[in-house]
Design a protein around this motif. Structure first.
Motif, short mmCIF file in Angstrom:
data_model
loop_
_atom_site.label_atom_id
_atom_site.label_comp_id
_atom_site.label_asym_id
_atom_site.label_seq_id
_atom_site.Cartn_x
_atom_site.Cartn_y
_atom_site.Cartn_z
N UNK A 149 0.75 -0.94 -0.05
CA UNK A 149 0.06 -0.27 0.03
C UNK A 149 0.80 1.08 0.10
N UNK A 150 0.25 2.28 -0.31
CA UNK A 150 1.02 3.58 -0.33
C UNK A 150 1.39 3.88 1.05
N UNK A 151 2.92 4.23 1.21
CA UNK A 151 3.37 4.64 2.32
C UNK A 151 3.06 6.07 2.54
N UNK A 152 3.20 6.52 3.93
CA UNK A 152 3.15 7.97 4.28
C UNK A 152 4.21 8.67 3.80
N UNK A 153 3.92 10.03 3.15
CA UNK A 153 4.76 10.99 3.01
C UNK A 153 4.38 11.74 1.58
N UNK A 154 5.13 12.60 1.14
CA UNK A 154 4.50 13.44 0.35
C UNK A 154 5.84 13.50 -0.74
N UNK A 155 5.46 13.89 -1.97
CA UNK A 155 6.67 14.14 -2.86
C UNK A 155 7.01 15.62 -2.86
N UNK A 156 8.31 15.84 -2.90
CA UNK A 156 8.95 17.02 -2.70
C UNK A 156 10.07 16.95 -4.09
N UNK A 157 9.60 17.75 -4.83
CA UNK A 157 10.61 17.81 -6.04
C UNK A 157 11.87 18.24 -5.43
#
Length: 479
Positions: A149-157
């Motif tokens: 499943x999708x792990x917690x966290x966000x994309x940061x370029x």
């Protein structure tokens, strides 16, 4: 008639390379595919030595002339490899090529003097193999979440870990899957045949990208369609294509590769020699699939992980079965496989979610595990009849099964255990603010306390926190 997956895949790959006659090797069995009538040597003096040795060995040989040696300029052939014709590619059949075998024998004395290998077959490198993933994809309902499943966290370029996937390309509507919103790269060149049916291997690269993104959300994923045609490419071309892929966007933090070949040797692929040497000078970590032949024979480039000079730059990955406790029946194994990860019945995005797309199975399932395992493995379940199996049968015994894909699929293979680990290395880099992917690899393995049993050996098992075990059904002995 039982399915013959190796031969079925040979037929399909040969159709994708109509101008390249292929044979199976080594010449007394069937472990890999190679180009008939041709051997490989390094450009320059070594190519000349190979030519001279072959001419001397084949005393009655009349077909080899200087015109048969095709040399590419350094600007177009970064791999420094020459193809040398040593026989008639149209001679013989798929069971082997005596001219190529003779050429390899002819150069043994020169190799002994040189102290290294000078000649090689021109192998077919294909999606991690036999010569295909561990099974074919199975539709999964949209209500079934991805696994892992999708792990917690966000994309940061600004801090995203760069992951390059060398594979089949992306489906045209891949961005309809939210986890792939930040993914870039090449599209699959042709998704469907003229009847609107998904072609085999289509979605392989998209499925892999989805696994990386699920395990490690803060990744900048780029997918190249280097293996677009039936998931296969000649060794003589593969090194150049790898150089092209890494230089197109710069060497990445992590290179995820779910393809390779065995070659009956323990010193790598001649056609990849230049690329692998260049890899050593970079900071990139190559995470490579161990292959799906259920064999201990080294599978390249994954097996470079067992060579001391590549120990920190290559990580080879085998597959665990659904419960994560044992090796999957199809997974290659041996000391050259450095870690294992879940690789059976994973769930990811195969196609986009814009419209359902039909797929016709190519391989029939077996009545029992083709590798002798005693659980309900992907060899047997879910059952279906495949088109290629029927084509090879003496008489058609059933109609190939057709299914519809509308986003998610379950799929198995070391192809998919590999991006799971690539994602785990990337996630470790983000969590620990580690900028060196090779250091992250070492730290991840050193901190790991989980093990699995594979062919009687206890091996490192890398299981992402969001992965859910899939129940394994044991086979009961008949009364």
């Amino acid at each position: 008639m039982a399915p013959q997956r190796f031969h079925e895949q040979f037929d399909q790959i040969q159709r994708s390379m109509p101008d390249v006659p292929l044979a199976m090797g080594p010449d007394d069995s069937a472990e890999f595919f190679y180009e008939k009538g041709v051997v490989l040597a390094r450009d320059g003096e070594e190519a000349r030595v190979v030519e001279d040795s072959v001419r001397e060995h084949f005393t009655a040989f009349t077909g080899l002339t200087a015109d048969h040696v095709r040399r590419a300029s350094p600007e177009t052939n970064r791999s420094g490899i020459t193809r040398i014709q040593v026989g008639d590619p149209g001679h013989g059949d798929r069971r082997g090529d005596r001219a190529v075998a003779g050429a390899l024998r002819a150069v043994r004395t020169a190799e002994a003097r040189a102290g290294r290998r000078l000649v090689s077959r021109n192998h077919v490198v294909s999606i991690a193999v036999n010569a295909c993933p561990g099974d074919e994809p199975v539709p999964a309902p949209l209500t079934q979440p991805p696994n892992p499943a999708a792990a917690e966290g966000a994309y940061d370029a600004g801090t995203a870990v760069g992951v390059l996937v060398i594979d089949t390309g992306l489906m045209a509507d891949y961005r309809s899957y939210p986890l792939l919103a930040h993914t870039e790269g090449d599209l699959q060149i042709k998704e469907c045949d003229d009847s609107g049916i998904l072609q085999q291997y289509v979605g392989h690269g998209t499925f892999i990208a989805g696994l990386v993104a699920a395990v490690a959300p803060n990744t900048g994923i780029t997918v190249r369609n280097t293996l677009n045609d039936a998931g296969a490419i000649l060794e003589s071309e593969f090194g150049d294509k790898l150089f092209e892929a890494v230089e197109q966007g710069g060497w990445p933090d992590i290179l995820s590769l779910s393809a390779g070949t065995s070659n009956g040797r323990t010193d790598g692929l001649l056609g990849l020699d230049a690329f692998m040497q260049e890899l050593r000078t970079q900071r990139t970590l190559l995470v490579a699939a161990a292959g799906n032949n259920a064999s201990a024979t080294p599978f390249w480039p994954a097996a470079y992980a067992d060579l001391p000079e590549y120990a920190d730059s290559v990580l080879s990955i085998g597959a665990l079965r659904g419960d994560g406790e044992y090796g999957a029946c199809f997974s290659n194994h041996g000391s050259w496989v450095k870690a294992y990860a879940p690789g059976e019945r994973l769930t990811s995005s195969l196609t986009g979610f814009d419209a359902p797309v039909p797929y016709v199975y190519q391989h029939s399932t077996y009545d029992a595990c083709r590798y002798g395992f005693a659980y309900l493995c992907t060899c047997q379940s879910p059952r279906h009849t495949g088109l290629l199996s029927e084509e090879r049968a003496a008489a058609v015994t059933g109609k190939p099964d057709q299914v519809m894909f509308e986003g998610f699929a379950n799929w198995s293979g070391t192809s998919f255990a590999t991006p799971v680990v690539a994602g785990m290395v990337a996630g470790h880099m983000t969590a620990h603010k580690e900028t060196d992917p090779r250091a992250a690899r070492a730290q991840l393995l050193a901190a790991n306390t989980e093990f699995a049993e594979v062919r009687g050996a206890h091996v490192p098992a890398l299981r992402p926190p969001t992965w859910r075990p899939v129940p394994v059904v044991p086979l009961t002995a008949p009364a």
